[in-house]
Design an enzyme around this catalytic site. Sequence first.
Site, PDB file in Angstrom:
ATOM      1  N   GLU A 174       0.870  -1.124  -0.087  1.00 61.54           N
ATOM      2  CA  GLU A 174       0.026   0.094  -0.190  1.00 61.54           C
ATOM      3  C   GLU A 174       0.988   1.236   0.097  1.00 61.54           C
ATOM      4  OE1 GLU A 174      -3.188   2.085   2.736  1.00 61.54           O
ATOM      5  OE2 GLU A 174      -2.841  -0.052   3.336  1.00 61.54           O
ATOM      6  N   ARG A 226       5.649 -12.837   9.653  1.00 57.78           N
ATOM      7  CA  ARG A 226       6.069 -11.532   9.329  1.00 57.78           C
ATOM      8  C   ARG A 226       7.520 -11.478  10.164  1.00 57.78           C
ATOM      9  NH1 ARG A 226       1.891  -7.570   8.551  1.00 57.78           N
ATOM     10  NH2 ARG A 226       3.401  -5.999   8.902  1.00 57.78           N
ATOM     11  N   LYS A 280       4.640   0.704   8.549  1.00 58.57           N
ATOM     12  CA  LYS A 280       4.613   2.258   7.531  1.00 58.57           C
ATOM     13  C   LYS A 280       4.043   3.130   8.494  1.00 58.57           C
ATOM     14  CE  LYS A 280       3.862   0.064   3.392  1.00 58.57           C
ATOM     15  NZ  LYS A 280       2.553  -0.086   3.655  1.00 58.57           N
TER      16      LYS A 280
END
Length: 554
Positions: free
Chosen positions: A34, A259, A269
């Site tokens: 994104e 992750r 982010k």
Amino acid sequence: MPNETSTSNFIKNIVIDDLETGKHSGIITRFPPEPNGYLHIGHAKSICLNFGLAEEFNGKVNLRFDDTNPVKEDVEYVKSIQEDIKWLGFKWSNLFFASNYFDEMYKRAVILINKGKAYVDDLTADEIREYRGTLTEPGKNSPYRERSIEENLDLFTRMKDGEFEDGQKVLRAKIDMASPNINFRDPVIYRIAHIAHHNTGDKWCVYPMYSFAHPIEDAVEGITHSLCSLEFEDQRPLYDWVVRETEMENVPRQIEFARLDMNNTVMSKRKLKQLVDAGVTDGWDDPRMPTISGLRRRGFTPKSIRNFCEHIGVSKVNSMVDSQYLDFFLRDDLQPKAPLTLGVIKPLKLIIDNYPEDEIEMLEIENNAKDEAQGKRLVPFSRELYIEQDDFMEEPIKKYFRLFPGNEVRLKGGYFVRCTDFVKDESGNVIEVHATYDPETKSGSGFNARKVKSTIHWVEASTAVPCEFRLFEPLILDDAPENEGKHFLDQINPNSIEIVQGFIEPTQIKDAKPFDKFQLVRNGFFSVDDKYTTEDKLVFNRVVSLKSSFKMPK
Ligand code: ATP
Ligand code: MG
């Protein structure tokens, strides 16, 4: 010792199987960020995995900007993401924007309505949450659940045409309000948002939800293996449902992996943006940031990051990786190639009283202690030198073998010197050390009449180049800054950067430019900073120090 050959993992095994059984004749993966911030080292793991698989199996990999959420998405991020992937050394086969599929997604939603598998709901967001039930209790049906197909089609069209306010209506998949998997309890798939989109402008005021959009994006592109992180595991049945019920031709397979999480940092982010916005860091590429641009500016190399990602591997279990692991791969990469250089980062004047005044002697010093083939260079030496402040003690502590009054040490590549005296300023700081040298002890002369316990480095004062050094500690103090309800912004390390002024021998750095790397004897690996270096002054970031007690996990 780590090497670069690729290691096996469970995802690779699935791919091999799918190719062998002929399920696929080739693979297509994707990396779908994104564009709401800069990439971090966690993304590097996903990039290495997706691009790595495509490379290894001669497949394709799409870079897809997942921009279905009409929030402010910056071209700056779209640009930086591409730069970072290229810098890591990967090439995408196609570049796509998910927002280009809005028409397709809308069409697929209409297919669902026509099959009686989606309905327009008037419940508010709070009511929907309330109706959803819990892990132990089933949900209950919305009173709007049994609307006719005609009514749903009409309402959905009017939603799209802008007749309703944000939140007034949503489109929901009609699945099962009693499903043990909460994701199946009629998830919302479209919402109204009167917000302009950076790509489609004002064309749309209804936007698809991620769990509906993502499987369609994958299917449209013919993705064969859609790799995502573990928290999407519960969503996999819905992912498959969407692909099936919207009658997509290609059927991608979602596979989840753990992750990457590292100590003393945050890996998102959105959170990293808070650090930038709060002015805690000097932008996204601050050398203390775990962003790819931060690591690059600090002096990490693509190879060190790729080797790191390869070696942490892919698993189904979340775990915390020690940042020293990454440091290990940096040293491993730079050790053979960063020129060995004499540099003093916290200087103290050393005067050799019995050395001739106005004489500069050129000493031969090896370029890489571990590789003779790299040859030797000439380094100036004279009566006035700089040494590290830490290499002198007025009153030595136990086991201190460096300079103190009366003690003798070797100057690297030079002579033995014995400390004779020192000078203090008004506040009691030692500002000058005096010594005498023994000409017989020149390095390489074979002198072995007596030994010293310590060798220290130095630079010649009149020819040394003044430089700035930036030394770093973790940005966040806590190992796991978000455990036990803590907030990472409350745990900023006030001493995460130390800026000092020192000197480097002139030979090695005369043509130094941003991102060049040097191994400063005893001080670590340093990289020329691109932001603060000027015509007049080189600024160095310490990438990592030289030694570490860290042992590679088996
Ligand atoms: P962030 O919170 O940093 O925005 P995200 O998961 O929302 O993380 P995206 O930009 O949506 O980030 O992610 C693009 C891809 O990178 C996704 O496939 C995601 O799974 C992967 N990814 C993101 N963070 C990590 C991580 N820490 N470890 C491994 N993969 C990650
Ligand atoms: Mg995100």
